[in-house]
Write a protein that holds these residues in place. Structure first.
Motif, PDB file in Angstrom:
ATOM      1  N   GLY A 285       5.359  -0.958  20.712  1.00 45.22           N
ATOM      2  CA  GLY A 285       4.163  -1.757  20.962  1.00 45.22           C
ATOM      3  C   GLY A 285       3.434  -2.243  19.724  1.00 45.22           C
ATOM      4  N   ARG A 286       4.004  -1.990  18.518  1.00 45.14           N
ATOM      5  CA  ARG A 286       3.318  -2.430  17.299  1.00 45.14           C
ATOM      6  C   ARG A 286       3.395  -3.940  17.139  1.00 45.14           C
ATOM      7  N   ARG A 287       2.410  -4.523  16.408  1.00 49.79           N
ATOM      8  CA  ARG A 287       2.525  -5.910  15.960  1.00 49.79           C
ATOM      9  C   ARG A 287       3.612  -5.956  14.864  1.00 49.79           C
ATOM     10  N   ASN A 288       4.154  -7.183  14.655  1.00 52.15           N
ATOM     11  CA  ASN A 288       5.230  -7.321  13.655  1.00 52.15           C
ATOM     12  C   ASN A 288       4.810  -6.849  12.266  1.00 52.15           C
ATOM     13  N   ASN A 289       3.538  -7.029  11.947  1.00 56.84           N
ATOM     14  CA  ASN A 289       3.089  -6.689  10.584  1.00 56.84           C
ATOM     15  C   ASN A 289       2.339  -5.359  10.537  1.00 56.84           C
ATOM     16  N   GLN A 290       2.629  -4.506  11.529  1.00 56.77           N
ATOM     17  CA  GLN A 290       1.889  -3.240  11.610  1.00 56.77           C
ATOM     18  C   GLN A 290       2.748  -2.057  11.178  1.00 56.77           C
ATOM     19  N   LEU A 291       2.152  -1.220  10.348  1.00 58.00           N
ATOM     20  CA  LEU A 291       2.836   0.019   9.943  1.00 58.00           C
ATOM     21  C   LEU A 291       2.838   1.028  11.087  1.00 58.00           C
ATOM     22  N   ARG A 292       3.725   1.996  11.010  1.00 55.21           N
ATOM     23  CA  ARG A 292       3.604   3.166  11.876  1.00 55.21           C
ATOM     24  C   ARG A 292       2.478   4.061  11.345  1.00 55.21           C
ATOM     25  N   ASN A 293       2.188   5.142  12.037  1.00 54.60           N
ATOM     26  CA  ASN A 293       1.241   6.125  11.525  1.00 54.60           C
ATOM     27  C   ASN A 293       1.785   6.729  10.237  1.00 54.60           C
ATOM     28  N   VAL A 294       1.060   6.577   9.136  1.00 55.47           N
ATOM     29  CA  VAL A 294       1.527   7.069   7.835  1.00 55.47           C
ATOM     30  C   VAL A 294       0.579   8.166   7.354  1.00 55.47           C
ATOM     31  N   GLU A 295       1.155   9.316   7.031  1.00 55.33           N
ATOM     32  CA  GLU A 295       0.337  10.452   6.570  1.00 55.33           C
ATOM     33  C   GLU A 295       1.020  11.196   5.439  1.00 55.33           C
ATOM     34  N   PHE A 296       0.201  11.858   4.631  1.00 54.41           N
ATOM     35  CA  PHE A 296       0.748  12.660   3.535  1.00 54.41           C
ATOM     36  C   PHE A 296       0.073  14.024   3.528  1.00 54.41           C
ATOM     37  N   ALA A 297       0.864  15.086   3.742  1.00 55.51           N
ATOM     38  CA  ALA A 297       0.303  16.440   3.678  1.00 55.51           C
ATOM     39  C   ALA A 297       0.636  17.025   2.311  1.00 55.51           C
ATOM     40  N   CYS A 298      -0.387  17.136   1.469  1.00 58.74           N
ATOM     41  CA  CYS A 298      -0.168  17.632   0.102  1.00 58.74           C
ATOM     42  C   CYS A 298      -0.113  19.160   0.103  1.00 58.74           C
ATOM     43  N   GLY A 299       0.655  19.723  -0.829  1.00 57.13           N
ATOM     44  CA  GLY A 299       0.733  21.180  -0.952  1.00 57.13           C
ATOM     45  C   GLY A 299       1.517  21.824   0.178  1.00 57.13           C
ATOM     46  N   PHE A 300       2.542  21.142   0.656  1.00 58.51           N
ATOM     47  CA  PHE A 300       3.262  21.608   1.847  1.00 58.51           C
ATOM     48  C   PHE A 300       4.103  22.848   1.582  1.00 58.51           C
ATOM     49  N   GLN A 301       4.682  22.949   0.422  1.00 55.81           N
ATOM     50  CA  GLN A 301       5.506  24.112   0.099  1.00 55.81           C
ATOM     51  C   GLN A 301       4.814  24.978  -0.945  1.00 55.81           C
ATOM     52  N   ARG A 302       5.277  26.222  -1.037  1.00 55.25           N
ATOM     53  CA  ARG A 302       4.613  27.202  -1.882  1.00 55.25           C
ATOM     54  C   ARG A 302       4.965  27.089  -3.367  1.00 55.25           C
TER      55      ARG A 302
END
Lengths: 245, 245, 245, 245, 245, 245
Positions: free
Chosen positions: F6-23
Motif C-alpha cells: 500500500g505504499r506510494r511509489n516514492n515512500q520508504l518502508r518503516n526505517v529504524e536503527f537500534a544502537c548498541g544491539f550487541q554487547r
C-alpha cells in the motif's frame, strides 16, 4: 569464593526466552542466559536426507547447525564461511544439539520432514551450547505447533521438553551456570542435558587439564538438576505467554 | 540377553597392546580390543603451536588426530583426504583424545615440544575411540621414556596413566566394552575415561534417540570402573614386557 | 661404492607379503620391502562410477588411493585430510597404482563392480609406490578368489600378476630396490612395473636434476627385470601358503 | 594403417613456436603442435620457496603450473578454480613440466630467484604436455636472456635445451606425435623428454589397459629420438628469428 | 593533463576483435583494447542448470566465467585453481558478464541449452571486464550463427548487441577507456554497458576512496556513450569481415 | 499500479536503527527497513592487513563481511560455512559494503587499526545490502566515538555519513525501497549509495533481463535522492537518542 557477578554457587543467571524472534522460520526463539544470547530457529523442509531413503528408514529427521556471529565475542571471531570450514568446536556442538533434540522426539511421527535447527550466537558469555539446546527445544515446540495447525502433522512427535545447563568445579567448589570467565578458569566443566521428566539426554563432563572424583560428580549432577528445574519452569512460562498472545 | 560373542555383561573383549609397532615415531602401539585394532603413534616436534607463543603460554602441547583407514570397516569408508575435510565424527573424536591425554600430563614439563598423537584405525568393530585413548596413553609413555633417555626431557611430565572403555544400556541391561553390533543397538552409550588413580578424565554419556536415569548412570559407571582396572593391568604388563626386552 | 645396508647392487631388500592382514576387505596384504611396509586392501563395491554409465562402458572398474600415515616417516608427515587436499605426489602415485592394476585385468569380466584399492603406508623407507603395486596385485588376487567363491564373479578377470621395483643410478652405478637414503641421493630414479609374463605395464624414469643415456637405460631395465623375477616368486609363495592354510 | 591426417608413422605434425606472445612475462612462447596450442610463460619472482630456506638450500628454483582453458576442448572442460581443486591429471602434468626443466638448469646459478612456468592450453588435440615442455624450454631461454641483459643474472644457468614428444603403439604400429584421436585409441602411450645433447630427461611409458614388450620399447624410443631432432631444429630457428628481430 | 599514451581524453585505445581465435568453441573472439587482450569463448551444452528445472523455468541459460592467466599481469598473479577458490573480484566480474549478456538475449529462444561464456585474460592493462563483455557479445553472435546453421536453433534469440567501456575521473577530468595506470590513479571509476540500441544494460560507478557529483556523472556518461558508438562500429566490421571470409 | 504493502511509489518502508544491539563490538546497530533486519557490527583490531605493510601504505583499513542467517529467508538458506565457501552474491555484497564505507573515511586517520564490519541478515525482505550499508555507517560512528573516548584515536577520521537505498522500474514505474516481491519482479534494479553531503559513493544499476533508458535513469536517481534525505534524518535521530541516553 565469591562469584564475579555476585551470584550464589547454585544460582542461575537471568534466563529468558523471546518467542517469535524471527519472521520466517516455523519456530524462533531468542534465548538469553545472562549476557549470552542465542538466536534459535527451526525451519521445515519437506524432504528427508538421502541416507534415510537409502537405508529405508521411515519417519523424519532433525539436524542442527551452530555458529557464533563474528561480533559475538570480545575479540572478534573469524567467520567460518571465510575460512572455508567449520571449526572442530562448532562441529562438535552442532552434533550435540541435534542429538539432544532427536532424543526427545519420536522421529517416526515426522513423516517426510526434516527440521533444521539453527543456533546463531548473538552474544557469547559462556554456556552458549546450553542456551542453544534450551532455546531450540522451545523453538521446536513452536514449529510443531505450527505444523499441526497447518495440517502438515497430525500427531505430536514430541516426547519431552529438553533443557541444558553447565556446571563446573572451580577452586574445589561446584558452580551452576558458568559465565565465560568462570568457564575458562574451571578445572572441571560439565554440560548436563535432561528432559523435563528428569531423565538424562546427554552428560558431558571434562577435566580441563585436570581430573575429577566420584564426589565431584555427585555435587555437579545435583547442582545441574536443581538448575534445570527452574529452567523448565521458565520455558513453560515463556511458551504459555507467547501462545496466549 | 546373551551377547553375540558369548561374553558376560561385565566382560572385556581380548585386550592387547603391541609396543614398538612402527619404525619412526617416538612411541608406537597397536592397541587391540577384540576385533578393533588401532595404530597409535606419538611423534615429537621441537616447536609449539603459534597460539601458545601469542598467548605467552609456557611449556609444551599435546594434540591428536584420528582417522579410520577406508578398509577398516565392513562397507569401505570414504577417505577424508579425498572429500577434502574431516567428518564431524573424526573431529569430535580427535578433540576427545587430545583433551584426555593432556589431562594427565603436566604440559609445563614439555618445554618447547609438541607431541602429535596419531590414531589410525586398522580394523573397526566398536570402541575405536576408547582403544585409541588407551593405546595412545601407552605410546605417550614410550615417547616420554625415549625423550628422557635422549636427554630432551629432564623430568617426567606424566601425572597418571589414562585408559578408556565404553559401556552401554541394551534392552535394559548394562554392558561393558560394546562391539559394533551392540553399540549400534544400544539405547545409551557412554565412554568413561579415567586415570589409574581412579579419577575421571572425561565422561560422555549419550542417549541414542533415548534417555537414561540416575540408576542407569550408576550401573554404567560401576561397569566401566571395573573394566578399567583390568585394562590398567594389561597396559602395565605390556609396557613392562616391552621395556624389559 | 658400498650400499649403506651392505647389499649388492643387484640385491633386493627383504621382501614379504602377509596375506589376510585386515579383517574386513575382500583382499588384504601387508607388503614389506625392507623397512618399508604398506597396508594394501581391496574392497568391493557393487556399483560402477557414474562416468562409466554415461559413456555406456560395460564391465567394471578398478581405482586406487594411496596415503602415508603421518607416523610413517622420520619427520611426521602432515595429514592430507587436515590440509584438505591430496598432495600432488599422492595423487600421482594413486593414479599410477590404479593404471598398473587395470592393465592386468579384463575389466569387462568385472560386471557392475568397482574394486577399491587402498594403499596406506605404515612405515616408509623408499619404494613405497612399488611396494603398494606389488602388494595390491596380491590383494587383488585374494579379492577375486573370494568373489569367485561367493558366486559374485563367474570368470577370472585377471590377465597377469603385476609387480614393481625401483632402480636408480647413483655415482654412475645401477642399483636395485633403493632405500630412502639411496633414493634421495640418486641421479636417476626409475620405477619398472611388469607382468609375470615379462611385459611392461609402466615405465617411469626420471633424472633428478640430472639426465641419463641409452646405456644407463639398458643397465636399469636389466636390473629391474632380474629383481622382478624374484619378487614374482615371493608373491607366488605367499599366496600359496595363505590359500593352503 | 593410414593415419587420420595422412601423416607417415614417423612424421611430426606442423610444429611452430611464436616467441614473445604475451606482454608481461620475462619469457613467453605460443607452442603449436598441429591443432594443439599451448601458451607458455616464464615469470620471475625475486624470492625462493620457504622450504629452500628451511633446508638451507642455495641457488634458486623452477616450478610449473599447467591448466587447460575450459574452451580448449571439444566438450568444454570444467574450470579447476570453480571445482576448487586441481585434477590429478593437471597436478601430474605440472610436476612433470617442472621436473623436466629443472633437470636442464643449474639451479645454483639462479641465486634468490624463482622462475614460475605457466602452461595454459589454448587448443587441445593431444600431446599438450609435450608441447608445454617444449614451449616452456624456449620461454625459459628467453627469460634467462632477459635476466642476463637486465643484470639480474651474471651467468647462464642453462645446461641444455629440452624438448618432448609423444609416441605410441596403435594396432601394433609405432606412431610419432599422436593427435587426440590416436592417443585415445593407442595401446601404449609414451612421453619422451630429452636434451638437445641426446640424453633422457624423463621417460614415461604406459600401457593403457595393455602391456608392451622390449621390442615395442625399442621402436618407440627410436621414433621419439628422430622426432626430437627435428623439434630441436625448429626451436633453434624460432629463437634465432625472434632474437634477430 | 596529458595521458600517458598521448591519447585525447575522449579517445579509445586501439580496439580489435579477432573472430574464430580458438578451434573448438562455437564462438571465439580475441578482444583487444590497447594492451589488454581477452580470449572470449562461447561453448554450448545441451542441458540447462538444475535450478531451472526445479523452478519450472522454460528456455535456456547463459553463464560466464572470468579468469586472468597468471602470466597476464606485470607481477605474476596467483592461480585461483591453486588457491582453491575464486577471488571476490573474479566472482564479481563473471557475474557482471553473465548478467550483461543475458539482458540482451531472449532466453526462451534457447530451449534446453546452456551457453558457457569463458573470458580468459591473456594480457591485462586495465578494462579487462569491458573487453570481456564486448568480446563475449561477438562470440555469442558467432555461436548463435553456428547453432542456427546446424539446425539446433530455429530462431535468433539475440535482442541486441552489447558493448562496454570504462570511464573515470582523474584530476577532475573525465577520461575514456582507462589503461591500468590511469585506472589505479582515478578517483571515480565507472563501467558503462549498453546495447547498440542506446539503452543501458548495467551501470557501475564507484568512488575509489572518493565520491562524485551529478555533474561528474553527466560527463562520464557522455564520454562512455560516444566511445561505445565507435566500439559498436568496430564490432560490426570485425563480424562482417569474418563471416564474409 | 498499487504496491503490495500500500505504499506510494516514492515512500520508504518503516526505517529504524537500534544502537548498541550487541554487547561486545565497538559499534553495533540493528537496522530495520520494513521486514528486513540486519545486525551491523564494527569490531576493532589493532593491526593492519599484511598487504598494507608490504605496500608501505600508512593509516588503517576497513573491511566488511556479509552473510544471511540460514533462518532469515522464507526457504531456509544453506549456510556458507557448511558449503565451505562464500557465494558469489555474498562476496559481491561485502565488497560493496567495504568500498562504500571506506569512501567516507580518511583511512590515514586510523593508524594501525583495522575496522571489521560484520553485517548478518536476521530477516530478509529485499534491500539487505542497503540496510547493511546504512546500519554499518551508524555502527562505524559509534565505534569511532568509542575509540576517541578510549584515547585510541585522537582525530575523527569520518568524512561523511553514508546511506543506501534501492530503487527500481516495475511496469514502467519508478519505485523507492523495494521489498523482496517487488525486487524479484522489477525490470531494473538500482542501488544508490550517497553521502549526507549529496555526493555519490557508488551507483549500481542493472537491467534484470532488461535494459533501461536515460529517462529511466533520471527518474530512479531522483527517487533515490529524496529517499536518502529521509534516511539521513532517521540516522541522525537514532544516533542522537542513543548518545544522549
Amino acid at each position: 569464593m565469591e562469584r564475579q557477578d555476585g551470584r550464589r554457587n547454585n544460582q542461575l543467571r537471568n534466563v529468558e526466552f523471546a518467542c517469535g524472534f524471527q519472521r520466517h522460520p516455523a519456530g524462533s526463539v531468542l534465548a538469553t542466559f545472562g549476557n549470552t544470547r542465542v538466536i534459535c530457529a527451526v525451519s521445515v523442509e519437506e524432504a528427508v536426507p538421502r541416507w534415510m531413503k537409502e537405508q529405508g528408514k521411515i519417519g523424519g529427521w532433525i539436524t542442527a547447525e551452530y555458529q557464533m556471529l563474528p561480533s559475538s565475542t570480545e575479540q572478534r571471531t573469524e567467520r567460518e564461511a571465510i575460512r572455508g570450514k567449520l571449526s572442530g568446536r562448532s562441529s562438535e556442538i552442532q552434533r550435540l544439539i541435534g542429538r539432544s533434540l532427536r532424543a526427545a522426539v519420536d522421529l517416526e511421527k515426522l513423516p517426510g520432514l526434516t527440521l533444521h535447527i539453527d543456533c546463531d550466537v548473538l552474544d557469547a558469555d559462556g554456556g552458549t551450547r546450553c542456551a542453544s539446546i534450551t532455546g531450540a527445544s522451545l523453538a521446536l515446540e513452536l514449529a510443531v505447533a505450527r505444523l499441526i495447525k497447518d495440517g502438515i502433522l497430525t500427531e505430536n512427535p514430541l516426547l519431552a521438553r529438553v533443557a541444558a545447563v553447565s556446571v563446573g568445579m572451580l577452586q574445589r567448589e561446584g558452580l551452576l551456570d558458568l559465565c565465560y570467565v568462570e568457564d575458562a578458569a574451571a578445572d572441571v566443566d560439565m554440560n548436563v542435558i535432561m528432559t523435563d521428566k528428569g531423565r538424562y539426554v546427554e552428560l558431558q563432563g571434562s577435566g580441563e587439564e585436570a581430573t575429577f572424583s566420584d564426589d565431584d560428580l555427585t555435587i555437579l549432577l545435583n547442582l545441574a538438576k536443581n538448575g534445570l528445574k527452574t529452567i523448565f519452569d521458565l520455558q513453560e512460562q515463556a511458551l504459555r505467554n507467547y501462545l496466549e498472545n
